[in-house]
Write a protein that holds these residues in place. Structure first.
Motif, mmCIF file in Angstrom:
data_model
loop_
_atom_site.group_PDB
_atom_site.id
_atom_site.type_symbol
_atom_site.label_atom_id
_atom_site.label_comp_id
_atom_site.label_asym_id
_atom_site.label_seq_id
_atom_site.Cartn_x
_atom_site.Cartn_y
_atom_site.Cartn_z
ATOM 1 N N GLU A 60 0.859 -1.177 0.000
ATOM 2 C CA GLU A 60 0.000 0.000 0.000
ATOM 3 C C GLU A 60 0.903 1.237 0.000
ATOM 4 O OE1 GLU A 60 -3.222 -0.157 -0.272
ATOM 5 O OE2 GLU A 60 -3.782 -2.136 0.466
ATOM 6 N N LEU A 61 0.973 1.908 -1.128
ATOM 7 C CA LEU A 61 1.919 3.023 -1.265
ATOM 8 C C LEU A 61 1.631 4.168 -0.312
ATOM 9 C CD1 LEU A 61 2.447 3.152 -5.130
ATOM 10 C CD2 LEU A 61 3.687 1.861 -3.385
ATOM 11 N N ASP A 62 0.371 4.328 0.079
ATOM 12 C CA ASP A 62 0.056 5.403 1.020
ATOM 13 C C ASP A 62 0.433 5.040 2.459
ATOM 14 O OD1 ASP A 62 -1.982 3.502 0.856
ATOM 15 O OD2 ASP A 62 -3.583 4.930 1.244
ATOM 16 N N HIS A 63 0.897 3.816 2.689
ATOM 17 C CA HIS A 63 1.359 3.393 4.011
ATOM 18 C C HIS A 63 2.850 3.067 4.027
ATOM 19 C CE1 HIS A 63 -3.012 2.039 4.975
ATOM 20 N NE2 HIS A 63 -2.846 3.333 5.118
ATOM 21 N N GLU A 64 3.501 3.142 2.889
ATOM 22 C CA GLU A 64 4.942 2.849 2.781
ATOM 23 C C GLU A 64 5.732 4.140 2.999
ATOM 24 O OE1 GLU A 64 6.752 -0.008 1.465
ATOM 25 O OE2 GLU A 64 4.984 -1.291 1.479
ATOM 26 N N ALA A 65 6.845 4.014 3.708
ATOM 27 C CA ALA A 65 7.689 5.188 3.957
ATOM 28 C C ALA A 65 8.198 5.790 2.659
ATOM 29 C CB ALA A 65 8.857 4.800 4.858
ATOM 30 N N ASN A 66 8.515 4.949 1.688
ATOM 31 C CA ASN A 66 9.016 5.441 0.400
ATOM 32 C C ASN A 66 7.976 5.247 -0.706
ATOM 33 O OD1 ASN A 66 9.171 2.693 0.416
ATOM 34 N ND2 ASN A 66 11.187 2.566 -0.509
ATOM 35 N N GLY A 67 6.716 5.353 -0.335
ATOM 36 C CA GLY A 67 5.619 5.152 -1.278
ATOM 37 C C GLY A 67 5.642 6.112 -2.454
ATOM 38 N N ARG A 68 6.012 7.336 -2.201
ATOM 39 C CA ARG A 68 6.061 8.332 -3.278
ATOM 40 C C ARG A 68 7.124 7.973 -4.318
ATOM 41 N NH1 ARG A 68 4.804 14.592 -2.201
ATOM 42 N NH2 ARG A 68 2.959 13.667 -1.295
ATOM 43 N N GLU A 69 8.259 7.492 -3.837
ATOM 44 C CA GLU A 69 9.343 7.068 -4.732
ATOM 45 C C GLU A 69 8.896 5.875 -5.589
ATOM 46 O OE1 GLU A 69 13.330 4.503 -3.983
ATOM 47 O OE2 GLU A 69 13.097 6.281 -2.723
ATOM 48 N N ILE A 70 8.230 4.921 -4.976
ATOM 49 C CA ILE A 70 7.728 3.756 -5.712
ATOM 50 C C ILE A 70 6.669 4.186 -6.721
ATOM 51 C CG2 ILE A 70 6.502 1.559 -5.507
ATOM 52 C CD1 ILE A 70 7.860 1.279 -2.726
ATOM 53 N N ASP A 71 5.816 5.116 -6.313
ATOM 54 C CA ASP A 71 4.782 5.644 -7.213
ATOM 55 C C ASP A 71 5.417 6.228 -8.481
ATOM 56 O OD1 ASP A 71 1.840 6.443 -7.485
ATOM 57 O OD2 ASP A 71 2.848 8.391 -7.728
ATOM 58 N N TRP A 72 6.483 6.996 -8.319
ATOM 59 C CA TRP A 72 7.167 7.590 -9.475
ATOM 60 C C TRP A 72 7.827 6.526 -10.336
ATOM 61 C CZ3 TRP A 72 5.861 11.915 -11.419
ATOM 62 C CH2 TRP A 72 5.370 12.935 -10.613
ATOM 63 N N ALA A 73 8.383 5.501 -9.703
ATOM 64 C CA ALA A 73 9.005 4.412 -10.462
ATOM 65 C C ALA A 73 7.952 3.664 -11.283
ATOM 66 C CB ALA A 73 9.727 3.458 -9.521
ATOM 67 N N LEU A 74 6.769 3.471 -10.698
ATOM 68 C CA LEU A 74 5.680 2.813 -11.435
ATOM 69 C C LEU A 74 5.238 3.660 -12.623
ATOM 70 C CD1 LEU A 74 3.616 1.450 -8.429
ATOM 71 C CD2 LEU A 74 4.830 0.076 -10.142
ATOM 72 N N ARG A 75 5.163 4.949 -12.413
ATOM 73 C CA ARG A 75 4.819 5.842 -13.525
ATOM 74 C C ARG A 75 5.872 5.763 -14.625
ATOM 75 N NH1 ARG A 75 0.548 9.331 -12.288
ATOM 76 N NH2 ARG A 75 -0.025 9.236 -10.102
ATOM 77 N N GLY A 76 7.128 5.566 -14.221
ATOM 78 C CA GLY A 76 8.209 5.408 -15.185
ATOM 79 C C GLY A 76 8.056 4.151 -16.036
ATOM 80 N N LEU A 77 7.356 3.154 -15.491
ATOM 81 C CA LEU A 77 7.069 1.929 -16.246
ATOM 82 C C LEU A 77 5.882 2.104 -17.190
ATOM 83 C CD1 LEU A 77 7.402 -0.895 -13.567
ATOM 84 C CD2 LEU A 77 8.932 -0.425 -15.476
ATOM 85 N N GLY A 78 5.210 3.231 -17.071
ATOM 86 C CA GLY A 78 4.049 3.489 -17.918
ATOM 87 C C GLY A 78 2.718 3.336 -17.213
ATOM 88 N N CYS A 79 2.738 3.151 -15.906
ATOM 89 C CA CYS A 79 1.496 3.024 -15.137
ATOM 90 C C CYS A 79 0.895 4.411 -14.930
ATOM 91 C CB CYS A 79 1.761 2.411 -13.769
ATOM 92 S SG CYS A 79 2.390 0.757 -13.806
ATOM 93 N N ASN A 80 -0.260 4.634 -15.477
ATOM 94 C CA ASN A 80 -0.961 5.898 -15.268
ATOM 95 C C ASN A 80 -2.451 5.627 -15.294
ATOM 96 O OD1 ASN A 80 -1.381 8.559 -14.808
ATOM 97 N ND2 ASN A 80 -1.073 9.196 -16.916
#
Length: 102
Positions: free
Chosen positions: A42-62
Motif C-alpha cells: 500500500e503506497l500510502d502506508h509505505e515510507a518510500n511510497g512516493r518514490e515507488i509511485d514515481w518508479a511505477l509511472r516510469g514503467l508506464g502506469c498511469n
C-alpha cells in the motif's frame, strides 16, 4: 527503480496499491479468489511510497496503481489484469509462476 524491482520479485504475485483505491481492492480480491496470496504494498502506508509511485509511472502506469507483477514481471494495471482473466491467460500465468497449483 531498484527498490521497485526488489519488491516486485519478493513473491510470485506482487500488487502495488493504495488503501483508498476501490479498483485496487477489486484486483486484490480477484487474486485471492483465484487462490493466490499476493504481497500487497500500500503506497500510502509505505515510507518510500512516493518514490515507488514515481518508479511505477516510469514503467508506464498511469494511474500508478494498481500495478501487478507476476513472477517478477510487470503485468500491468487493472485493465490488463481483467483482460488476462477474461481470456483465460491469468490463471495459467499464476500456475507458471507457482502462485497457485492445480
Amino acid at each position: 527503480m531498484d527498490r521497485l524491482r526488489n519488491l516486485a520479485s519478493q513473491k510470485a504475485v506482487v500488487i502495488f496499491s493504495k488503501s483508498s483505491c476501490y479498483i485496487c481492492h477489486s484486483i486484490q480480491t480477484l487474486f485471492y479468489e483465484l487462490g493466490a496470496s499476493p504481497a500487497i504494498h500500500e503506497l500510502d502506508h509505505e515510507a518510500n511510497g512516493r518514490e515507488i509511485d514515481w518508479a511505477l509511472r516510469g514503467l508506464g502506469c498511469n494511474p500508478s496503481v494498481p500495478a501487478v507483477f507476476i513472477g517478477g514481471k510487470f503485468i500491468g494495471s487493472a485493465k490488463d489484469v481483467i483482460s488476462l482473466h477474461v481470456n483465460g491467460d491469468l490463471k495459467q500465468m499464476l500456475i507458471d509462476a507457482k502462485a497457485i497449483w492445480l
